[in-house]
Design a protein around this motif. Structure first.
Motif, PDB file in Angstrom:
ATOM      1  N   PHE A   1       0.830  -1.214   0.000  1.00 51.36           N
ATOM      2  CA  PHE A   1       0.000   0.000   0.000  1.00 51.36           C
ATOM      3  C   PHE A   1       0.868   1.269   0.000  1.00 51.36           C
ATOM      4  CE2 PHE A   1      -4.242  -1.536   2.070  1.00 51.36           C
ATOM      5  CZ  PHE A   1      -4.347  -2.536   1.106  1.00 51.36           C
ATOM      6  N   GLY A   2       2.127   1.135   0.362  1.00 52.54           N
ATOM      7  CA  GLY A   2       2.979   2.312   0.496  1.00 52.54           C
ATOM      8  C   GLY A   2       2.638   3.146   1.716  1.00 52.54           C
ATOM      9  N   GLY A   3       2.125   2.487   2.762  1.00 56.30           N
ATOM     10  CA  GLY A   3       1.792   3.212   3.990  1.00 56.30           C
ATOM     11  C   GLY A   3       0.971   2.335   4.907  1.00 56.30           C
ATOM     12  N   SER A   4       0.754   2.811   6.136  1.00 54.87           N
ATOM     13  CA  SER A   4       0.071   1.972   7.109  1.00 54.87           C
ATOM     14  C   SER A   4      -1.451   2.047   6.975  1.00 54.87           C
ATOM     15  CB  SER A   4       0.502   2.339   8.526  1.00 54.87           C
ATOM     16  OG  SER A   4       0.164   3.677   8.772  1.00 54.87           O
ATOM     17  N   SER A   5      -1.933   2.886   6.071  1.00 56.69           N
ATOM     18  CA  SER A   5      -3.369   2.873   5.773  1.00 56.69           C
ATOM     19  C   SER A   5      -3.606   3.497   4.412  1.00 56.69           C
ATOM     20  CB  SER A   5      -4.166   3.606   6.847  1.00 56.69           C
ATOM     21  OG  SER A   5      -3.976   4.993   6.708  1.00 56.69           O
ATOM     22  N   VAL A   6      -4.773   3.210   3.840  1.00 57.89           N
ATOM     23  CA  VAL A   6      -5.113   3.780   2.544  1.00 57.89           C
ATOM     24  C   VAL A   6      -6.589   4.143   2.590  1.00 57.89           C
ATOM     25  CG1 VAL A   6      -5.681   1.537   1.481  1.00 57.89           C
ATOM     26  CG2 VAL A   6      -4.890   3.410   0.040  1.00 57.89           C
ATOM     27  N   ARG A   7      -6.948   5.264   1.931  1.00 55.99           N
ATOM     28  CA  ARG A   7      -8.368   5.636   1.877  1.00 55.99           C
ATOM     29  C   ARG A   7      -8.892   5.324   0.487  1.00 55.99           C
ATOM     30  NH1 ARG A   7     -11.646   7.842   5.443  1.00 55.99           N
ATOM     31  NH2 ARG A   7     -12.932   9.344   4.303  1.00 55.99           N
ATOM     32  N   LEU A   8     -10.026   4.617   0.434  1.00 61.91           N
ATOM     33  CA  LEU A   8     -10.571   4.167  -0.844  1.00 61.91           C
ATOM     34  C   LEU A   8     -12.067   4.431  -0.911  1.00 61.91           C
ATOM     35  CD1 LEU A   8      -8.999   0.610  -1.321  1.00 61.91           C
ATOM     36  CD2 LEU A   8      -8.455   2.690  -2.609  1.00 61.91           C
ATOM     37  N   GLU A   9     -12.532   4.682  -2.127  1.00 61.00           N
ATOM     38  CA  GLU A   9     -13.974   4.851  -2.364  1.00 61.00           C
ATOM     39  C   GLU A   9     -14.509   3.509  -2.866  1.00 61.00           C
ATOM     40  OE1 GLU A   9     -15.774   7.896  -2.106  1.00 61.00           O
ATOM     41  OE2 GLU A   9     -17.604   6.741  -2.593  1.00 61.00           O
ATOM     42  N   VAL A  10     -15.443   2.920  -2.122  1.00 58.67           N
ATOM     43  CA  VAL A  10     -16.049   1.655  -2.567  1.00 58.67           C
ATOM     44  C   VAL A  10     -17.572   1.801  -2.601  1.00 58.67           C
ATOM     45  CG1 VAL A  10     -14.161   0.256  -1.587  1.00 58.67           C
ATOM     46  CG2 VAL A  10     -16.243   0.675  -0.253  1.00 58.67           C
ATOM     47  N   ASN A  11     -18.219   0.832  -3.262  1.00 50.21           N
ATOM     48  CA  ASN A  11     -19.683   0.831  -3.294  1.00 50.21           C
ATOM     49  C   ASN A  11     -20.262   0.708  -1.883  1.00 50.21           C
ATOM     50  OD1 ASN A  11     -19.595   0.851  -6.078  1.00 50.21           O
ATOM     51  ND2 ASN A  11     -19.759  -1.400  -6.234  1.00 50.21           N
ATOM     52  N   ASP A  12     -21.429   1.318  -1.643  1.00 46.61           N
ATOM     53  CA  ASP A  12     -22.121   1.127  -0.373  1.00 46.61           C
ATOM     54  C   ASP A  12     -22.468  -0.353  -0.227  1.00 46.61           C
ATOM     55  OD1 ASP A  12     -21.896   3.760   0.083  1.00 46.61           O
ATOM     56  OD2 ASP A  12     -24.049   4.214   0.083  1.00 46.61           O
ATOM     57  N   ALA A  13     -22.583  -0.811   1.016  1.00 45.85           N
ATOM     58  CA  ALA A  13     -22.942  -2.206   1.296  1.00 45.85           C
ATOM     59  C   ALA A  13     -22.038  -3.185   0.545  1.00 45.85           C
ATOM     60  CB  ALA A  13     -24.412  -2.480   0.969  1.00 45.85           C
ATOM     61  N   CYS A  14     -20.774  -2.845   0.529  1.00 45.38           N
ATOM     62  CA  CYS A  14     -19.752  -3.692  -0.082  1.00 45.38           C
ATOM     63  C   CYS A  14     -19.505  -4.897   0.823  1.00 45.38           C
ATOM     64  CB  CYS A  14     -18.502  -2.816  -0.227  1.00 45.38           C
ATOM     65  SG  CYS A  14     -16.994  -3.695  -0.605  1.00 45.38           S
ATOM     66  N   SER A  15     -19.374  -6.075   0.240  1.00 41.82           N
ATOM     67  CA  SER A  15     -19.078  -7.258   1.058  1.00 41.82           C
ATOM     68  C   SER A  15     -17.574  -7.408   1.222  1.00 41.82           C
ATOM     69  CB  SER A  15     -19.654  -8.520   0.420  1.00 41.82           C
ATOM     70  OG  SER A  15     -18.860  -8.892  -0.688  1.00 41.82           O
ATOM     71  N   VAL A  16     -17.193  -8.226   2.172  1.00 40.12           N
ATOM     72  CA  VAL A  16     -15.770  -8.487   2.403  1.00 40.12           C
ATOM     73  C   VAL A  16     -15.137  -9.069   1.135  1.00 40.12           C
ATOM     74  CG1 VAL A  16     -14.198 -10.039   3.661  1.00 40.12           C
ATOM     75  CG2 VAL A  16     -15.910  -8.707   4.900  1.00 40.12           C
ATOM     76  N   HIS A  17     -15.841  -9.990   0.517  1.00 37.09           N
ATOM     77  CA  HIS A  17     -15.330 -10.603  -0.700  1.00 37.09           C
ATOM     78  C   HIS A  17     -15.139  -9.569  -1.822  1.00 37.09           C
ATOM     79  CE1 HIS A  17     -14.536 -13.755  -3.597  1.00 37.09           C
ATOM     80  NE2 HIS A  17     -15.457 -13.240  -4.410  1.00 37.09           N
ATOM     81  N   GLU A  18     -16.116  -8.675  -1.980  1.00 36.64           N
ATOM     82  CA  GLU A  18     -15.998  -7.612  -2.995  1.00 36.64           C
ATOM     83  C   GLU A  18     -14.811  -6.694  -2.695  1.00 36.64           C
ATOM     84  OE1 GLU A  18     -20.791  -7.536  -4.059  1.00 36.64           O
ATOM     85  OE2 GLU A  18     -19.918  -6.046  -2.687  1.00 36.64           O
ATOM     86  N   LEU A  19     -14.621  -6.394  -1.414  1.00 35.80           N
ATOM     87  CA  LEU A  19     -13.489  -5.541  -1.040  1.00 35.80           C
ATOM     88  C   LEU A  19     -12.166  -6.218  -1.392  1.00 35.80           C
ATOM     89  CD1 LEU A  19     -12.346  -2.984   0.315  1.00 35.80           C
ATOM     90  CD2 LEU A  19     -12.399  -4.242   2.488  1.00 35.80           C
ATOM     91  N   GLN A  20     -12.081  -7.527  -1.130  1.00 35.05           N
ATOM     92  CA  GLN A  20     -10.851  -8.261  -1.465  1.00 35.05           C
ATOM     93  C   GLN A  20     -10.554  -8.183  -2.960  1.00 35.05           C
ATOM     94  OE1 GLN A  20     -11.894 -11.960   0.614  1.00 35.05           O
ATOM     95  NE2 GLN A  20      -9.849 -11.956   1.563  1.00 35.05           N
TER      96      GLN A  20
END
Lengths: 127, 80, 127, 80
Positions: B15-34
């Motif tokens: 990631f190039g850092g200890s956290s990253v901010r991302l825009e994802v779909n609402d009600a995203c599942s864990v699998h979708e995030l992966q």
């Protein structure tokens, strides 16, 4: 009884073991992990242990509670150190106190195996 | 929704850092995030596995994520 | 390497464990036997341990040599205390150092099981 | 020949001392000594077992004993 800790200070073997001593316990098994000079054939000088501390503490507590339910043991302590460790330093101590030795051995072995599977702690070589 | 995703171990380097901010779909599942993370950070595919933790526990693939959850990427652990 | 001792003095846990630490070892398993307040439902206040010392030392050495041959371990220490011990006191400590933890656990468990079978030491209650 | 036999644990109580001196046949075997002791000290039969040590090792029943050997009666051990 459980005793869970993550610290960046050296672990104190003696106080860990003494915590697990109890008039009800006849057998105490202690596992002491130490930094080896070799990993997979590579020379190690030092390792850095990083943790996701809040989650690691939760996972360590889960393991300890599970051990108390699964095995005939009274006490379990799991302490893990973080930061930069040299060869010979102690990253982890697990101590189990039980009335009988068989349960102490099995429970302690189980706990370290589970810790290595699930607790979010990472070691980094080449630092 | 906007998520802050914590990274540890090798994931921090990816990631190039200890956290990253991302825009994802609402009600995203864990699998979708992966899946989403694997596309965005292809080096994650080089790991033998990586799990998602939601609020300090390992999340199942079907679990839904909300904006207030604490999300973390957990590469293979190596404590002890 | 082996370290065998019978003594009428209190056993020193810390120095026993430190003896087994080695840059080649990544896992140390220590078994600490303690005097329990109950044996077979009976209240125990103190126990007296008697030994046939010359033979007990030989038997302890045999166990230690056997452990080094049978298992992938580098170091084994077996210390036994004799005389009158109170509840909570430590009659026996076994420490095993190995590159990998599984061997340390199995070897340490084996050693205490063998000690209880063959080493000529006797405990006397009601003293 | 005359033997000095060391006693430990409960055997000490049965013998009434930490050793006993006995006259046995020359070239007596370990098994014969056990029989002889059982006759002389019937309380030994109450033990679940007792072994004979010759010169600091557990002796087999057929082993022959000589006068200069160190002989001991080993009741069930209970160390650890």
């Amino acid at each position: 009884m459980t005793n869970i800790q993550i610290t960046d200070q050296p672990l104190n073997m003696l106080s860990c073991i003494e915590w697990a001593m109890d008039p009800k316990c006849g057998g105490i098994d202690a596992f002491i992990g130490t930094v080896r000079e070799n990993t997979k054939g590579k020379k190690v000088l030092r390792l850095e242990f990083e943790t996701y501390e809040s989650m690691a503490l939760d996972e360590m507590k889960k393991i300890a509670e599970e051990v108390l339910q699964k095995f005939e043991v009274y006490k379990i302590l799991i302490h893990h150190r973080t930061g930069v460790l040299q060869v010979g330093d102690i990253p982890v101590i697990i101590v189990v106190g039980a009335a009988h030795r068989d349960a102490a051995f099995v429970a302690c072995h189980y706990a370290i195996d589970e810790l290595k599977k699930s607790v979010p702690i990472w070691k980094k070589e080449n630092i | 929704m906007k998520l802050t995703i914590l990274a540890f171990g090798i994931a921090k380097e990816i990631f190039g850092g200890s956290s990253v901010r991302l825009e994802v779909n609402d009600a995203c599942s864990v699998h979708e995030l992966q899946k989403f993370l694997q596309e965005k950070f292809p080096r994650l595919n080089e790991l033998s596995s990586f799990l998602i933790a939601v609020n300090n526990h390992y999340a199942l693939p079907g679990e839904l994520i909300s904006e207030k959850d604490e999300i973390a990427v957990i590469p293979p652990v190596s404590g002890g």
